[in-house]
Design an enzyme around this catalytic site. Structure first.
Site, PDB file in Angstrom:
ATOM      1  N   THR A  25       0.784  -1.247   0.000  1.00 53.59           N
ATOM      2  CA  THR A  25       0.000   0.000   0.000  1.00 53.59           C
ATOM      3  C   THR A  25       0.812   1.290   0.000  1.00 53.59           C
ATOM      4  OG1 THR A  25      -0.136   0.164   2.416  1.00 53.59           O
ATOM      5  CG2 THR A  25      -1.836  -1.161   1.317  1.00 53.59           C
ATOM      6  N   ARG A  26       2.137   1.225   0.121  1.00 51.67           N
ATOM      7  CA  ARG A  26       2.934   2.451   0.292  1.00 51.67           C
ATOM      8  C   ARG A  26       2.689   3.480  -0.805  1.00 51.67           C
ATOM      9  NH1 ARG A  26       7.295   3.398   3.282  1.00 51.67           N
ATOM     10  NH2 ARG A  26       7.832   1.199   3.440  1.00 51.67           N
ATOM     11  N   GLU A  88       5.050  -4.119  15.490  1.00 51.35           N
ATOM     12  CA  GLU A  88       4.402  -2.822  15.664  1.00 51.35           C
ATOM     13  C   GLU A  88       3.004  -2.997  16.240  1.00 51.35           C
ATOM     14  OE1 GLU A  88       6.411  -0.631  11.758  1.00 51.35           O
ATOM     15  OE2 GLU A  88       4.240  -0.830  11.882  1.00 51.35           O
TER      16      GLU A  88
END
Length: 165
Positions: A25-26, A88
């Site tokens: 998705t970047r 994360e």
């Protein structure tokens, strides 16, 4: 608490932390979201924009997560094939649960279903099993990732496919 209420007056460097799998998705969805938020005056952490050359990536990511008030994990097809994304997410869930309601998770299902994140389908479960074997990870580490996914999956999130128009 909305994004506009998540000011930096509490000493937080960032209002929003984006957690995403770069190849998925970047250069599309995440890029659009990042620029939309920053154009609105919101301080956003996105790894390629905020990490400095020579900086310890692991420590910088941990600080950015700790300093943020709103977390936006973008769950995509290969999110769980990245141990960084799973680490994360675990830290995001831990920070949110310890925050007494001062931090929140606003996640997006991008090209995945809520049941994938809840580990009710093989998509994410298979990727986690693959990571476990490849990296020779402990059962405790992998189970903590599964728990984090299930906790976030239990929270209503946005399903991107419902907004394509």
């Amino acid at each position: 608490m909305g994004i506009s209420e998540a000011g930096t007056s509490s000493g937080s460097m960032y209002q929003v932390f984006l957690s995403f799998r770069g190849p998925d998705t970047r250069h599309g969805f995440t890029d659009f979201l990042y620029h939309s938020l920053t154009d609105a005056g919101i301080y956003v952490f996105r790894d390629d924009e905020e990490l400095r050359v020579g900086e310890n990536i692991d420590g910088a990511l941990q600080r950015a997560i700790d300093d943020s008030r709103i977390y936006i994990p973008i769950f995509s097809r290969t999110y769980t094939s990245s141990h960084w994304c799973l680490r994360e997410l675990r830290q995001i869930v831990d920070n949110t649960s310890k925050s007494n309601g001062n931090k929140e998770i606003l996640h997006i299902f991008f090209d995945v279903e809520p049941d994938d994140v809840k580990l009710k389908t093989p998509l994410y479960e298979a990727a986690i099993l693959n990571l476990e074997c490849e990296k020779k990870l402990s059962i405790e580490q992998v189970d903590s990732w599964r728990e984090a996914l299930k906790e976030v999956g239990a929270i209503k999130g946005w399903e991107a496919k419902k907004y394509n128009g």
